[in-house]
Design an enzyme around this catalytic site. Structure first.
Site, short mmCIF file in Angstrom:
data_model
loop_
_atom_site.label_atom_id
_atom_site.label_comp_id
_atom_site.label_asym_id
_atom_site.label_seq_id
_atom_site.Cartn_x
_atom_site.Cartn_y
_atom_site.Cartn_z
N ASP A 1 -35.65 -20.68 25.12
CA ASP A 1 -36.56 -20.05 26.22
C ASP A 1 -38.16 -20.15 26.10
OD1 ASP A 1 -37.31 -18.46 28.27
OD2 ASP A 1 -36.03 -16.60 27.50
N HIS A 2 -38.56 -21.43 26.69
CA HIS A 2 -39.75 -21.77 26.62
C HIS A 2 -40.75 -21.64 27.76
CE1 HIS A 2 -40.97 -23.34 22.19
NE2 HIS A 2 -39.74 -22.92 22.04
N GLU B 1 -43.55 -16.91 20.02
CA GLU B 1 -44.68 -17.86 19.69
C GLU B 1 -45.67 -17.62 20.78
OE1 GLU B 1 -41.80 -19.57 20.78
OE2 GLU B 1 -40.55 -19.50 18.72
N ALA C 1 -38.63 -8.39 6.30
CA ALA C 1 -39.19 -7.39 7.28
C ALA C 1 -37.99 -7.74 8.53
CB ALA C 1 -40.53 -7.28 7.80
N THR D 1 -33.55 -20.77 11.35
CA THR D 1 -33.85 -22.10 11.53
C THR D 1 -33.76 -22.77 10.29
OG1 THR D 1 -36.01 -21.85 11.99
CG2 THR D 1 -34.60 -21.96 13.75
#
Length: 321
Positions: free
Chosen positions: A37-38, A107, A176, A191
């Site tokens: 989803d970019h 990101e 975390a 990944t």
């Protein structure tokens, strides 16, 4: 048995072709699919970034069996979590129960476009935690009001709820995020073939929940051509999560990977036509404890040849894992 998935990588393929390819992957026998989803590709050479949710809606109608999943959506900056919940619920109805919502802290590459700045890593994780809470509350039905540290939700309700609740996956990269996934998610996403991530996930409640990994591969009858293509389009992947989450655009990734050599990529990504090389790479994830592995074929124009080869050669070999 390990489940093998196919990746619709929006950074390297246009929207119509993505749907065509997942239809072919379903026919070839892949067990599930995932979709990035970019808003931007990682590198200029990849050349695409269509809206993943429109692609998923089309894929839900064009396929019958194969699972669908975001890998992953960031529900904190570009999208508000209440809107993500609505999109996911609608897609689950269209997919008739085949959809899973993969979430992550995002990101800078994709989230900077709304102009809100890029928070520190610990703040992004706080935002993800709060977003998962909101999305889960909306999946429960009824009206939701939320006034938290990072998000406000005012009298929200999902009017179209699927019969099958949307499973939520959380992407992890350290202790975390593993704690968040174990506590709040239905499955974990990673990944890298690192068993310690899964151990941390289990310690916080993840035992017996699915664990989904992703592996880039580059099939080509000519191994040298495969290595060259993987270097051209996937050299960004060797930077590591701490780097990849911070850089703001394709030009930054190009500059950051100027010194990455073809041999570096060839040692990190299975390249060429040798089935055993691909099987060994998948086995690393299986041995680490992953129950599902989604393959990413590098090169938007090379999906159909990969899918055909996978059907005849790779998938039968992987079934033996």
């Amino acid at each position: 048995m390990v489940r093998i998935g196919y990746t619709m990588m929006t950074e390297q393929t246009g929207p119509r072709e993505l749907v065509r390819d997942v239809v072919a992957a379903e026919k070839a026998g892949f067990d599930f699919s995932v979709t990035s989803d970019h808003y931007f590709p990682w590198l200029q050479e990849q050349g695409h970034a269509p809206y993943a949710w429109a692609v998923l809606g089309a894929a839900a109608q064009a396929t019958e069996r194969i699972g669908l999943m975001t890998y992953v959506t960031c529900p904190t900056t570009r999208y508000h979590p209440a809107v993500v919940a609505q999109k996911a619920a609608t897609l689950q109805i269209l997919a008739e129960g085949r959809f899973r919502l993969g979430l992550g802290s995002g990101e800078n590459l994709n989230e900077h476009v709304v102009g809100g700045g890029w928070p520190a890593a610990h703040v992004r994780l706080e935002m993800l935690d709060e977003a998962v809470e909101i999305i889960g509350a909306l999946f429960d039905g009824g009206n939701v009001n939320h006034h938290g540290t990072h998000f406000d939700v005012e009298n929200a309700r999902l009017w179209d709820l699927p019969e099958t609740r949307v499973p939520i996956g959380v992407a992890v990269s350290g202790p975390a995020s593993c704690a968040l996934a174990g506590r709040s998610a239905d499955l974990v996403i990673a990944t890298e073939a690192k068993s310690d991530l899964l151990d941390d996930f289990d310690r916080h409640g993840g035992t017996r929940k699915p664990r989904v990994g992703q592996l880039p591969v580059c099939y080509d009858p000519d191994r040298d051509a495969a290595v060259a293509r993987a270097h051209e389009q996937f050299r960004w992947s060797v930077g590591g999560w701490k780097v990849n989450s911070e850089l703001p655009g394709p030009a930054s990734f190009a500059q950051a990977t100027e010194l990455v050599r073809k041999e570096d990529i060839a040692s990190a990504i299975p390249c060429g036509p040798d089935v055993d090389t691909f099987v060994d790479a998948v086995r690393a994830y299986s041995d680490a404890g992953f129950t599902e592995i989604a393959l990413v074929q590098v090169g938007g124009e090379h999906q159909q040849s990969f899918i055909s080869w996978a059907e005849k050669s790779l998938l039968p070999a992987l079934r033996e894992l």
